[in-house]
Design a protein around this motif. Sequence first.
Motif, PDB file in Angstrom:
ATOM      1  N   ARG A 108       0.833  -1.208   0.000  1.00  0.00           N
ATOM      2  CA  ARG A 108       0.000   0.000   0.000  1.00  0.00           C
ATOM      3  C   ARG A 108       0.863   1.253   0.000  1.00  0.00           C
ATOM      4  O   ARG A 108       0.531   2.255  -0.634  1.00  0.00           O
ATOM      5  N   TYR A 109       1.978   1.196   0.706  1.00  0.00           N
ATOM      6  CA  TYR A 109       2.906   2.334   0.703  1.00  0.00           C
ATOM      7  C   TYR A 109       3.563   2.488  -0.666  1.00  0.00           C
ATOM      8  O   TYR A 109       3.669   3.599  -1.209  1.00  0.00           O
ATOM      9  N   GLU A 113      -0.885   4.490  -1.727  1.00  0.00           N
ATOM     10  CA  GLU A 113      -2.176   4.500  -1.042  1.00  0.00           C
ATOM     11  C   GLU A 113      -2.065   5.059   0.367  1.00  0.00           C
ATOM     12  O   GLU A 113      -2.984   5.704   0.877  1.00  0.00           O
ATOM     13  N   ILE A 114      -0.934   4.789   1.040  1.00  0.00           N
ATOM     14  CA  ILE A 114      -0.696   5.338   2.377  1.00  0.00           C
ATOM     15  C   ILE A 114       0.646   6.052   2.388  1.00  0.00           C
ATOM     16  O   ILE A 114       1.506   5.812   1.530  1.00  0.00           O
ATOM     17  N   ASP A 115       0.833   6.947   3.369  1.00  0.00           N
ATOM     18  CA  ASP A 115       2.089   7.696   3.452  1.00  0.00           C
ATOM     19  C   ASP A 115       3.010   7.081   4.510  1.00  0.00           C
ATOM     20  O   ASP A 115       2.668   6.068   5.142  1.00  0.00           O
ATOM     21  N   GLN A 118       1.624   6.599   8.061  1.00  0.00           N
ATOM     22  CA  GLN A 118       0.722   5.446   8.175  1.00  0.00           C
ATOM     23  C   GLN A 118       1.495   4.130   8.136  1.00  0.00           C
ATOM     24  O   GLN A 118       1.168   3.186   8.853  1.00  0.00           O
TER      25      GLN A 118
END
Length: 297
Positions: A108-109, A113-115, A118
Motif C-alpha cells: 500500500r505504501y 495508497e498510504i504515506d 501510516q
Amino acid sequence: MGGVAPLFIIVINSMKKIFTLGFMVCALLLHAQDKQGYQLFTAKGKKTTYKELLKAALKADVVLFGELHDNSLIHWLEYELAVDVQQQRPLVLGAEMIEADNQAVLNRYLSGEIDQKQLDSLARLWPNHKTDYKPLVDFAKAHKIPFIATNVPRKYASQVYRKGLESLTALTDAEKQSIAPLPIPYDANLPGYKAMLEMSGGHGGDNLPKAQAIKDATMAWFIAQNLKGGSAFIHYNGTYHSDNFEGISWYLKQYKPGLRVVTIAAVTQKELLLLDAESRGKSDFILVVDEDVTKTY
C-alpha cells in the motif's frame, strides 16, 4: 683522472638511492592522503573493485547483500548498487528488515495508497528504518520496483526458540502464509548453526539455531517465490544470514536449485590493504569497511 669515473658512479648511485627513497616517501604520503572507507576483496582475499561487483550482480539471479545493520557506508553502497543495477536490468528488492506479514501494508505504501506516517503505525519497522532502509524502499516506490518483506514474523522465531520447530504446525493456515512451508529442511551440522551453539555456551539449546533456521528458510522462500524472469533480486540481510554460503544461500539451493547467487559479506577492519585471514572464503565478495566509519545507531 683515474678517480673521476668511480667517483661519478658513486654520485650517480647515491642519487638513485635518494630518488628511490624520495619516491617511497611520496607514495606513502599519497596513500595516507588518499583515504577510503572501504575495500572489496574476492573470496580468496584478492583486492577487487566495485566495477567487478556490479558486473557480477548484473549476471546474477539473486544478490545476497550481507550487511552490518548500523554501518552508514554499507547502507550507502547498498543504495548505489540498486541504482546501478536498475539502470541496466529489471530489479526486485527484498529485505530481512520487514516481516512477511507486513507485505500487504508495504504494498500500500509502494503504490502511494498510504504515506510514511501510516506505514510507521501499521508495519513493524526497525528503529533505524528512516535512516537506513527508507531510502531503499523509496527508491523502489519511485521506480515501481517490487519490494519484498521476506523475514519470518518475529513472534514465530521466538516460538521456535521456546518450543521448537514442531510447534509451528499448530499455526492456522493464514499464519503459515508468513513462513516457509513446513516442515522446513534443517541441517544441525551446518558450521554456522554449530558455531551459534558454541558461542551461546549452550543457552537456548538446540532451539537456538532452529530459530535462526526458520528466519533463513523464510527469507529464502520468499526470495524464490518472487523471482521474476530476467530480473535481479537484491536482498538485504545481516551478514551472518548468508556468510560462508550458508543460511539463506543454503536454503535457496533447497527451494530453487541452479540459481546464480552472488553473496556479499561485510566486515570491519582497522586496515583496508589486506583482508584478515578469518574473513577469507566468507562469500563471493567481502566488503571491508574502516572500523571508524560512522554508525547510524
